[in-house]
Design a protein around this motif. Structure first.
Motif, short mmCIF file in Angstrom:
data_model
loop_
_atom_site.label_atom_id
_atom_site.label_comp_id
_atom_site.label_asym_id
_atom_site.label_seq_id
_atom_site.Cartn_x
_atom_site.Cartn_y
_atom_site.Cartn_z
N LEU A 13 -2.11 4.56 -35.65
CA LEU A 13 -1.13 5.23 -35.65
C LEU A 13 -0.81 5.87 -33.91
CD1 LEU A 13 1.15 7.31 -36.16
CD2 LEU A 13 -0.30 9.10 -36.41
N ASN A 14 -1.96 6.20 -33.09
CA ASN A 14 -1.64 6.29 -31.77
C ASN A 14 -1.73 4.89 -30.92
OD1 ASN A 14 -1.50 9.49 -31.47
ND2 ASN A 14 -3.12 9.04 -32.97
N PHE A 15 -2.18 3.89 -31.32
CA PHE A 15 -2.49 2.84 -30.77
C PHE A 15 -0.81 2.35 -30.68
CE2 PHE A 15 -2.43 -1.83 -30.67
CZ PHE A 15 -3.08 -2.13 -29.57
N VAL A 16 -0.05 2.10 -31.62
CA VAL A 16 1.24 2.18 -31.98
C VAL A 16 2.15 3.13 -30.85
CG1 VAL A 16 3.36 2.23 -33.20
CG2 VAL A 16 1.12 1.08 -34.20
N ARG A 17 1.69 4.20 -30.84
CA ARG A 17 2.34 5.43 -29.97
C ARG A 17 2.39 4.84 -28.55
NH1 ARG A 17 2.88 11.01 -31.52
NH2 ARG A 17 2.72 11.36 -33.82
N LEU A 18 1.06 4.44 -28.12
CA LEU A 18 0.61 4.16 -26.90
C LEU A 18 1.70 2.91 -26.43
CD1 LEU A 18 -3.17 4.70 -26.53
CD2 LEU A 18 -1.22 5.96 -24.99
N ILE A 19 1.68 1.88 -27.10
CA ILE A 19 2.33 0.83 -26.90
C ILE A 19 3.77 1.03 -26.71
CG2 ILE A 19 2.97 -1.65 -27.66
CD1 ILE A 19 0.29 -1.87 -28.83
N HIS A 20 4.15 1.68 -27.68
CA HIS A 20 5.75 2.27 -27.75
C HIS A 20 6.20 2.79 -26.49
CE1 HIS A 20 9.08 4.89 -28.66
NE2 HIS A 20 9.74 3.70 -29.13
N LEU A 21 5.42 3.65 -26.02
CA LEU A 21 5.80 4.83 -24.91
C LEU A 21 5.63 3.80 -23.36
CD1 LEU A 21 3.68 7.87 -25.35
CD2 LEU A 21 6.12 7.55 -25.24
N ARG A 22 4.69 2.70 -23.56
CA ARG A 22 4.50 1.75 -22.59
C ARG A 22 5.60 0.86 -22.30
NH1 ARG A 22 3.80 1.12 -17.56
NH2 ARG A 22 2.77 3.14 -18.10
N PHE B 227 0.78 -1.19 0.05
CA PHE B 227 -0.07 0.03 0.09
C PHE B 227 0.91 1.26 -0.10
CE2 PHE B 227 -3.13 -3.21 1.57
CZ PHE B 227 -4.10 -2.91 0.96
N GLY B 228 2.06 1.18 -0.40
CA GLY B 228 3.03 2.37 -0.44
C GLY B 228 3.07 2.77 -1.93
N LYS B 229 4.41 3.25 -2.23
CA LYS B 229 4.65 3.33 -3.44
C LYS B 229 4.21 2.46 -4.71
CE LYS B 229 7.67 7.51 -2.61
NZ LYS B 229 9.27 7.61 -2.80
N SER B 230 4.61 1.33 -4.39
CA SER B 230 4.42 0.30 -5.30
C SER B 230 2.95 0.02 -5.90
CB SER B 230 5.04 -1.08 -5.06
OG SER B 230 4.33 -1.34 -3.62
N PHE B 231 1.94 0.31 -4.97
CA PHE B 231 0.61 0.24 -4.93
C PHE B 231 0.08 1.15 -6.19
CE2 PHE B 231 -3.67 1.76 -4.20
CZ PHE B 231 -4.46 0.65 -4.24
N PHE B 232 0.42 2.34 -5.96
CA PHE B 232 0.19 3.55 -6.89
C PHE B 232 0.83 3.17 -8.22
CE2 PHE B 232 -0.23 5.59 -2.89
CZ PHE B 232 -1.80 6.08 -3.12
N ALA B 233 1.96 2.62 -8.16
CA ALA B 233 2.48 2.22 -9.50
C ALA B 233 1.94 1.09 -10.25
CB ALA B 233 3.94 1.97 -9.40
N THR B 234 1.53 0.26 -9.56
CA THR B 234 0.91 -0.91 -10.23
C THR B 234 -0.49 -0.38 -10.58
OG1 THR B 234 1.86 -2.56 -8.45
CG2 THR B 234 -0.13 -3.26 -9.58
N ALA B 235 -1.38 0.43 -9.70
CA ALA B 235 -2.46 0.84 -10.39
C ALA B 235 -2.55 1.87 -11.71
CB ALA B 235 -3.07 1.64 -9.27
N TYR B 236 -1.39 2.57 -11.58
CA TYR B 236 -0.90 3.32 -12.81
C TYR B 236 -0.76 2.35 -13.91
CZ TYR B 236 0.87 7.01 -15.66
OH TYR B 236 1.03 8.01 -16.70
N THR B 237 0.06 1.44 -13.81
CA THR B 237 0.31 0.57 -14.83
C THR B 237 -0.90 -0.32 -15.42
OG1 THR B 237 2.55 0.10 -14.05
CG2 THR B 237 1.77 -1.39 -15.81
N ILE B 238 -1.97 -0.59 -14.53
CA ILE B 238 -2.95 -1.32 -14.80
C ILE B 238 -3.73 -0.41 -15.99
CG2 ILE B 238 -5.25 -2.18 -14.13
CD1 ILE B 238 -3.60 -3.19 -11.61
N TRP B 239 -3.67 0.91 -15.15
CA TRP B 239 -4.51 2.09 -15.88
C TRP B 239 -4.05 2.30 -17.58
CZ3 TRP B 239 -8.84 4.57 -16.78
CH2 TRP B 239 -8.91 5.78 -17.38
N ALA B 240 -2.70 2.30 -17.51
CA ALA B 240 -2.18 2.52 -18.95
C ALA B 240 -2.36 1.42 -19.97
CB ALA B 240 -0.54 2.37 -18.66
N TRP B 241 -2.41 0.33 -19.23
CA TRP B 241 -2.89 -0.90 -20.23
C TRP B 241 -4.36 -0.99 -20.47
CZ3 TRP B 241 0.44 -3.28 -23.09
CH2 TRP B 241 1.71 -3.60 -22.86
#
Length: 423
Positions: A93-102, A40-54
């Motif tokens: 085009l932007n689907f490729v951009r999103l995957i590339h950035l991730r 429930f520290g920083k790693s929790f927010f990082a995991t939530a953010y990664t889930i949101w990105a995907w």
């Protein structure tokens, strides 16, 4: 949480906020790499953010699949096909951009770090170059405004049609884009609203990623050109400040200039390495997009006035987006090659400064050798390429427009022939 918070003076373009909202901005290494953090520290927010990105990537991918299904279903109708290709190709085009950035978060962090330490010109420096860089970023604000108007029209116009247009059958309620769903999206108001929101937000993510990443790319190039300008100022003052006979001082200052030039070139190479896959897809799709939007404007029949406005904004934003990118690439080429001219004009040849036959000419010989080497290196322009296939420049811009016109002519001739057959 987000990377670069420690760089207090670094101010990214406001458009980059959307990269953070879309899950594309890299997090601080401590948020993702330290395994000792509690859940429930920083790693929790990082995991939530990664889930949101995907989730964002998945929503864009799903929406593109719905559009592709509609495209395949109506492939025989050239008008419907070209209209649907506009939004589908931009989504791809932007689907490729999103995957590339991730998938390149670490490279993104390294690029920001290198930019901060070697290229960024803080506002506190109060020089003309920093002010000019800020002024050049206005063009990206204009591009952002055009693209924002475009996505607003796509998301709002179907609602306007429902409210103010003729009464529609429940099964014919419109969506932001032409799509075919694997389920009955018009079965009820709840399913319609949820589908509408889902696909609308996917489109918002597509457009915001487009202008946010382009603004960031232009931001990097603009300040790289600014660093070349500052380098040119240092070269101009190389033999005019301090004692002109102080060879050691001049040699040390010249070595500093050489080191700075190498750092700028290294950043430009890293910038190209990070963005060139995206630029390749962008250049390939842009010519097709411009062609198809132009075709819709010219050949569209019985089109609602709002659709005309939408397509005019579409082609204006597509051309301006392409021009701004190519113009920035062209500016980088010009500034980098100008270095050779500045070096040659810095009065290195004055006899009082360079005396090759003097007994104490070792220092002067070193200065001259460094200058020769820098001039030789500067004759090779620093450029951004699209995976080495094409250089980002105004020549590329005109070539893409020429290709678009060729596609348009071919498409229009096919359309006319088809009309004659059915006429």
């Amino acid at each position: 949480m987000f990377y670069s918070h420690q760089y207090k003076s670094l101010r990214f373009p406001i458009q980059c906020v959307w990269l953070k909202l879309n899950g594309s901005w890299p997090l601080s290494p401590t948020s993702t790499e330290k395994r000792s953090e509690p859940f429930f520290g920083k790693s929790f927010f990082a995991t939530a953010y990664t889930i949101w990105a995907w989730y964002v990537i998945a929503s864009v991918g799903i929406t593109i699949s719905y559009q592709t299904a509609f495209l395949i279903k109506n492939l025989s109708d050239i008008i419907i096909t070209t209209e649907n290709c506009c939004t589908t190709f931009m989504g791809v085009l932007n689907f490729v951009r999103l995957i590339h950035l991730r998938l390149n978060q670490q490279k993104f962090r390294e690029l920001i770090k290198h930019f901060y330490y070697e290229v960024w010109i803080p506002d506190s420096s109060k020089n003309n170059v920093a002010a000019e860089c800020r002024k050049r970023m206005i063009t990206f604000s204009i591009m952002t405004a055009l693209l924002s108007c475009l996505i607003i029209m796509y998301c709002v116009m179907p609602l306007v049609e429902i409210v103010f247009g003729p009464e529609l059958d429940p099964q014919d309620r419109p969506f932001p884009y032409k799509m075919v769903f694997p389920y009955n999206a018009n079965k009820s108001w709840i399913s319609y609203v949820l589908t509408y929101i889902f696909t609308s937000y996917a489109g918002i993510c597509v457009v915001t990623t487009l202008f946010a990443e382009d603004s960031l790319f232009g931001f990097f190039i603009t300040y790289t050109c600014g660093q070349f300008q500052l380098l040119h100022e240092r070269i101009d003052k190389l033999f005019t400040e301090h004692n002109e006979n102080d060879e050691q001082m001049q040699l040390e200052r010249l070595k500093g200039i050489v080191q700075k030039q190498n750092n700028i070139i290294r950043f430009a190479n890293r910038l190209e390495d990070f963005f060139n896959p995206i630029l390749l897809v962008n250049l390939l799709i842009s010519s097709v997009l411009i062609c198809m939007v132009g075709f819709q404007i010219i050949t569209g029949k019985n089109m609602f006035i709002g659709d005309y406005v939408k397509f005019i904004i579409y082609i204006s934003s597509a051309i301006s987006q392409l021009y701004v990118l190519c113009e920035n690439g062209d500016a980088l080429i010009k500034q980098s090659t100008l270095t050779a001219q500045i070096l040659y004009s810095c009065q290195w040849e004055v006899p009082a400064r360079i005396q090759p036959h003097s007994r104490k000419s070792t220092g002067k010989d070193n200065i001259r050798n460094h200058l020769w080497f820098m001039i030789l290196c500067s004759q090779q322009p620093v450029r951004i390429t699209a995976f080495k296939f094409s250089t980002l420049s105004l020549q590329s811009f005109t070539a893409i427009l020429s290709t678009s016109m060729s596609y348009f002519t071919l498409l229009r001739s096919v359309y006319i022939d088809d009309e004659k057959k059915h006429g």
